[in-house]
Design a protein around this motif. Structure first.
Motif: not given
Length: 343
Positions: A54-58, A92-100, A114-128
């Protein structure tokens, strides 16, 4: 007094306690930045962040770290002969540093080249955050080959480090207590990346296409490299370049639009794209050349080119970000426009 590399880092492999480390050599910074982009495998195509900063002020976790960790998760699902040549992402949403952060990788295609991938980053069940990326193998046949010319700028060793600049600012006795406290915290927040800002007046090159706005200040450049040495894995270097490519990028658009640094009330990345042209080492000096063609409607756009010190164009970046002015800055801009309209 011991200092931590990332005072606001949460280490999820250490019972969610901030990890305090007293570096004794530059090599420790290399270890720390490698750990910052690392992920832990939980299941097939499912990974978890090991650390968040979490950068200062972020408002949330550093966006460059989320991009790098998501790319790392995707890298883990393709063969060793594949290298990422492009990625496109949305915050999509700010990342909460208190949970992975959980990274779910969806394989979309596995071809011979070629290979193609899609990655969804989630916290508490919501995509961020979401990321799509494409990988390819090394191409050895004859091919067309050209690139833009790296601008002529002062050598990195001739420029002050970010730490030097902050210390110089702290010598100003007219600083407000709030701003002095902010600078002091920034000074204590030792970064594993060494940034050297180039004065815009010292940027000289033949790439006329960059100068599309005619606005003073729409061009920035900085040298950057990791403070510690890294191994020879080209994937690790790509991850760290992705990490540092988000740092201060959208500020280019804010400054090009005439905003003062203290006049920006909120700034956040909305999307981020990276094109990896050639492998480059993140522990050797890289020149990040940035320019903004447009800002308006509360958003700004920036383009970037990352060169190796010998002039090879290694990476191209594009970002759009949210730029919200403080109330005082909004009043200043409004008054300035009213005065111009009377002329």
């Amino acid at each position: 007094m011991p200092k931590s590399i990332f005072p606001s880092v949460i280490s999820f492999s250490n019972q969610q306690q901030p990890e305090k480390i007293d570096p004794t050599s530059e090599e420790d910074f290399g270890v720390q930045i490698a750990r910052a982009v690392d992920v832990q495998e939980l299941d097939t195509n499912l990974y978890m962040s090991k650390e968040l900063w979490l950068p200062i002020g972020a408002r949330g976790a550093f966006g460059g770290q989320i991009v790098a960790q998501a790319l790392h998760a995707a890298f883990n699902t393709v063969g060793k002969t594949f290298f990422c040549h492009s990625l496109h992402s949305y915050f999509i949403l700010p990342g909460d540093v208190s949970v992975p952060v959980l990274y779910e990788v969806t394989p979309l295609r596995d071809g011979r080249s070629f290979a193609t991938r899609f990655v969804r980053a989630k916290q508490r069940g919501k995509a961020i955050f979401v990321l799509s990326c494409s990988f390819t193998k090394e191409y050895t046949d004859p091919s067309i080959d050209h690139q833009s010319i790296m601008p002529k700028v002062p050598a990195p060793d001739s420029l002050p480090s970010y730490t030097d600049i902050v210390r110089q600012q702290l010598e100003n006795n007219n600083l407000s207590a709030k701003y002095r406290d902010y600078l002091q915290k920034r000074l204590e927040e030792e970064s594993p990346i060494d940034y050297r800002e180039v004065d815009p007046e010292d940027i000289h090159d033949e790439n006329d296409a960059w100068f599309t706005t005619g606005q003073k200040g729409d061009r920035r450049a900085r040298w950057c490299l990791t403070r510690g040495k890294l191994g020879d894995d080209p994937r690790l270097h790509a991850l760290i370049i992705a990490y540092l490519s988000d740092s201060g990028f959208i500020m280019t658009a804010a400054l090009a639009g005439g905003a003062k640094r203290r006049g920006v009330g909120m700034m956040a990345s909305l999307d981020h794209s990276i094109f990896f042209h050639k492998p480059a080492r993140a522990d050797e000096w890289l020149l990040y050349d940035m320019q903004s063609p447009r800002s308006g409607d509360g958003r700004g756009m920036a383009f970037g080119r990352i060169y190796t010190k010998d002039g090879m164009l290694a990476v191209t970046t594009v970002q759009e970000g949210l730029i919200r002015l403080t109330k005082a800055e909004q009043d200043r801009v409004r008054q300035e426009r009213e005065e111009k309209s009377k002329l």
